[in-house]
Enzyme design. Sequence first.
Site, PDB file in Angstrom:
ATOM      1  N   LYS A   1     -53.933  -2.473 -77.748  1.00 18.61           N
ATOM      2  CA  LYS A   1     -54.687  -3.388 -76.629  1.00 18.61           C
ATOM      3  C   LYS A   1     -54.002  -4.726 -77.115  1.00 18.61           C
ATOM      4  O   LYS A   1     -54.355  -5.183 -77.870  1.00 18.61           O
ATOM      5  CB  LYS A   1     -56.417  -4.400 -76.481  1.00 18.61           C
TER       6      LYS A   1
ATOM      7  N   TRP B   1     -64.683  -3.379 -59.386  1.00 19.10           N
ATOM      8  CA  TRP B   1     -65.082  -3.736 -58.034  1.00 19.10           C
ATOM      9  C   TRP B   1     -64.475  -2.213 -56.940  1.00 19.10           C
ATOM     10  O   TRP B   1     -65.092  -2.507 -55.942  1.00 19.10           O
ATOM     11  CB  TRP B   1     -63.428  -4.682 -57.912  1.00 19.10           C
TER      12      TRP B   1
ATOM     13  N   ASP C   1     -63.922 -15.560 -58.590  1.00 20.05           N
ATOM     14  CA  ASP C   1     -65.445 -15.549 -58.759  1.00 20.05           C
ATOM     15  C   ASP C   1     -65.645 -16.634 -60.046  1.00 20.05           C
ATOM     16  O   ASP C   1     -64.904 -16.694 -61.408  1.00 20.05           O
ATOM     17  CB  ASP C   1     -65.141 -14.447 -60.174  1.00 20.05           C
TER      18      ASP C   1
ATOM     19  N   LYS D   1     -54.798 -12.421 -77.724  1.00 19.58           N
ATOM     20  CA  LYS D   1     -54.214 -13.874 -77.870  1.00 19.58           C
ATOM     21  C   LYS D   1     -54.443 -13.925 -79.497  1.00 19.58           C
ATOM     22  O   LYS D   1     -53.661 -14.308 -80.272  1.00 19.58           O
ATOM     23  CB  LYS D   1     -55.067 -14.354 -77.574  1.00 19.58           C
TER      24      LYS D   1
ATOM     25  N   GLN E   1     -61.081  -0.885 -62.702  1.00 22.68           N
ATOM     26  CA  GLN E   1     -61.794  -1.155 -61.612  1.00 22.68           C
ATOM     27  C   GLN E   1     -62.436   0.060 -60.830  1.00 22.68           C
ATOM     28  O   GLN E   1     -63.163  -0.480 -59.714  1.00 22.68           O
ATOM     29  CB  GLN E   1     -60.919  -2.317 -60.433  1.00 22.68           C
TER      30      GLN E   1
END
Length: 1268
Positions: free
Chosen positions: A600, A567, A86, A603, A563
């Site tokens: 979740k 998607w 993508d 980083k 998704q």
Amino acid sequence: MVEPVPESINFPSEEEKILRFWQERDCFQECLKQSKNRPRYTFYDGPPFATGLPHYGHILAGTIKDIVTRFAHQSGFHVDRRFGWDCHGLPVEYEIDKTLGIKGPEDVAKMGIAEYNKQCRNIVMRYSNEWEATVRRMGRWIDFKNDYKTLYPWFMETVWWVFKQLYDKGLVYRGVKVMPFSTACNTPLSNFESHQNYKDVQDPSVIVSFPLVESENVSLIAWTTTPWTLPSNLALCVNPEFLYVQVKENTTERTYIMMEARLGALFKSEGEYTILNKFPGKDLKGKKYKPLFHYFSKCAEKGAFQVVTDNYVKEEEGTGVVHQAPYFGADDYRVCTEYNIIQRDQTPICPVDASGCFTSEVTDFAGQYVKDADKNIIKLLKEKGRLVNASTFKHNYPFCWRSDTPLIYKAVPSWFVRVEHMVDKLLDCNGKCYWVPEFVREKRFGNWLRDARDWAISRNRYWGTPIPLWVSDDFEEVVCVGSMAELEEVTGVKVTDLHRENIDSLTIPSRCGKGVLRRITEVFDCWFESGSMPYAQVHYPFENRKEFEDTFPADFIAEGIDQTRGWFYTLLVLSTALFGKPPFKNVIVNGLVLASDGQKMSKRKKNYPDPGVIVQNYGADALRLYLINSPVVRAENLRFKEEGVRDVLKDVFLPWYNAYRFLVQNVQRLQKEEEIQFLYNENTVKQSDNIMDKWIQSFTQSLIQFFKAEMDAYRLYTVVPRLVKFVDMLTNWYVRTNRRRLKGESGTEDCLWALETLFSVLFSMCRLMAPFTPFITEMMYQNLRHLIDPASVEEKDSNSIHYLMLPQVRDNLIDKRIESAVSQMQSVIELGRVIRDRKTLPVKYPLKEVVVIHQDPEALKDIQSLEKYILEELNVRQLTLSTDKDKYGIRLRAEPDHMVLGKRLKGAFKAVTASIKELTSEQLEAFQKTGSIVVDGHELHEEDLRLMYTFDQTSDSAAQYEAHSDAQVLVLLDVTPDQSMVDEGVAREVINRIQKLRKKAHLVPSDDILVYYRCQPEGEYLGSVIEAHTDFILATTKAPLLPFPVPKTASVIIEEKTQLKGSDLEFTIVKGSSLSQTKPNGPVCAYINLRVKVDNKEQEGVVLLENPRGDNRLDLDKLRKVCSSIFGINNTQLRFFSDQSELTSSADLQAYSGKTLLVTSGPSPPGAVPTADTLLCPYVNLLLWNAVPAECQAGDAGTLLLVNPVGRNELDHSSLLSEAAKLFGLRGRRIKLYLDHHLTSELPAESSVKSLHTKTLFVRVFPTTAEA
């Protein structure tokens, strides 16, 4: 030839070797070549962005895709696997905006779209190398060279074609819609994008007053958590059906109108207010109020600033009065449109720009970011006396999935694809897809489809596929372009790249006299591009038309559960709109991988281990299997724990590896000791009679049957636990119970049966596990393949396990009766182990008897057939079978689970507990069968009670036995002490200590050793037990056990002091030899007797075919030279015969060891040769005891002939010493010869050499001056 398998293994480094092996042979491409003529299996890979690094979610989805596509290949299909990228949209633009400090559209305008897009293009593939490295390192086979990127012009052209199809079908329109809007990215988001990143936040919570025009001292009060929307207020909404009250606040005397059910939102107690009046909400309809601000006061002329009604107002939050800012809320927009307060075609009252700042219309707060303006708006309201209450409110709020900033809801002009009209078609197409797990189709995805809204596909951005609409200034004339050729036709300009900088300047002449048509500025939402990938990746319909149409819909796709609103949804919308069919047949939906604390992965928080480090430490196979054998494959969430990956190594890979190593060890032992070359041929292998062989073969075939059925149904979550369980069955049951057979202790034929069975099972296991753990299976296969008979291999190319097809089910090997019997045996053994643990009786200590009680006589027969395994595993002397538990005085009793029942029964718990203890054995047996029982009117279940077996105190069994049961079978162990058994248990403890010490020294079973021991104090219990059980210990350790002292000259390998049974126990393991363990029956070296007839002269003698053992092996040419030397013959044309057959130069002389050969030089073969049963010459065996051979020799055992030829060249003591030193390459070194391995009895110089015939002498080497 099969290679030895090392004791320890570093899985990650072995995987690196396999990666190089695949790369050197280009195995993936070879795989595709081999399958090109097979039926097609279509797989779509959802495209990730390469602007970020791959995380566990990508690794998980990639692993699922790899497993299924590998399985499809191994099932006989051709599977193209192309990687997709993508490349457009917010993720890329956001990175550039951050890097270049771009705040809004005006900054882009200054820079120019061409330069902006150039910057975007430069970073699109920023991490593509890292992606490729990670994907390859995880063992995933996918084509990166033949990839697709959404920025390829041919991909973009298909996207245009898709859009034109929708446009021509009337499914595209332009409208204004309140949408989630990212102020950081200056663009609206679709509904499914806005659902991707919710967070708990503290927002301002204000209650504001709206005085009625008809009575200014009475105010409606409305609650909001978005004060910034208040300057745009145009109406107030109430629920027509619910009751509202006019209420006086007692402290301030102010009068408010609010919903009765919501009084608690403002008042803490009833004493704080007085209700003046009650009425339904519909009575408030049409009442006018004073606006909060003057910015849009002109709207009053069109009906603004009045009360409207709608059922969307709920009684769960706020005051029951909802303030309406129609261009900042979807319900607000709908309601105000219905009341004609706003018109669909009017200029929106939306005083917030694309960056989220107030425009000049809101004079008091112009230029302020809306969220920052909240506090200033509250301050102004307070000054105006309109603020009733201010606090904060914690709630779940949507954030931009890319910039991680709060979204706002804002009306924007957008281009839409109509979806709402085809909800039924979407549901119908979805019904034709097979979802794993199934609930996702009906619940999560089905519910989303049922509430589907028209899809806003336009983005006010730059880096994307431009929407191919050219319009007149008034939007009345529209031309939709569907290809590059069509664009050239209508504009007269040929373009090869469809990005904005290349086409925005192109115009189309109007056919209606409106001058020229210009392209609209918007680009496609990148989800529109990824939803178009089935067609765009093959440039359909411009190329590959037949290929696409033959393979659409795809056989398989897989992505995460997030998704369902991404998607999966866009794929379905486009394929339904274009072709009226679903885009895929089968889909696996995985859950989310969370940090170990359930949060979740972040980083910023660094709350998860780096995937690269995990793979580096444990290997990709371990990570793959950990992820796949978890709830995440059932679309549930997984809390990632590093120790879980480590446990895969410990509990699955190491036992599996050890079984493989054990097989190879014993195949090599068979070749070395029995000279039998092991080659496995499935077609010619004989069926074993051994019940455990039959069981593991049947279990394997049942597994293959289950594996194929479940994999065909895409249920990875049922397959992997069975594969993991199979490793346990293989290692902890089959190998464990058959170790002696596999080592050859029950004869060569039985050993071969066991080895063939183990090989067959391991080979099948490797092929089944290959899609899941591609590295370890390849590693094992590359060695095991040398043991496969080439004639039995069906595949033309079998250089990689991934070229092989899955094993076919061999129904004739499935025997459910044997599987059931072994299952019964396992239950008995496991119950017995529990009893031993409970009574702290280690398995090393033998017990007299195990009693097995079962109601089914057939089950008892099955158990009887496996008696020897039960006796061995439980270390008991006798197995007794019975159907009569009463004979042993056994009864059931129950104990309540205090925690479970106490919480549930509360006050009744004490009485019910008393009744539970009174339940009879018969009642509890019925409970065992049904799983429920009623006690004092309360129905109790299995989790409520703990059942235990007790003995009648009047019974003799009470002291003798301990019992345990699993509701099917009852096991009693005789736990009465017996001194001889206790002694044997101690001897087993000694064996255990020796074997552990051996392992610590990295010794293997074939290493020749001696074990010395010392117990202190001497003469105590431990010493007497060892002395009495020396032979028993030797039978297991296969190493002589000798009392101290250790000879000073011994070569010590390892020493250890330990404690056992109150004594100090000391072990020293020294280098030994097989000669020290078993007295050889003959010479340690291979030899042949020779009868020589040359030149009419007859002689007899011996030639050693090797010396020392394993060194200096002779071939026919060397034999001629040695023969000439020994017998003094100059004739080099010597010929050697065995049973009338002449030996040729290719003869393996070792095969003639112990035989008598005739030697001649004549042209004719000799007559019959009288054979000798023993060596013709006297000999002595020599063992090098405290040194290593030199001069390139390796053997430490050899043979010296005391006379050779017969009657000549007799050795004396001096020449014996000289020849011994020469034999081991120790010329010039001082040595002594001893008659015992303790080196206490030196060979006297005057002893007769002839008397040494057949004896073994021990060679002691003295250090040189330098060594000393």
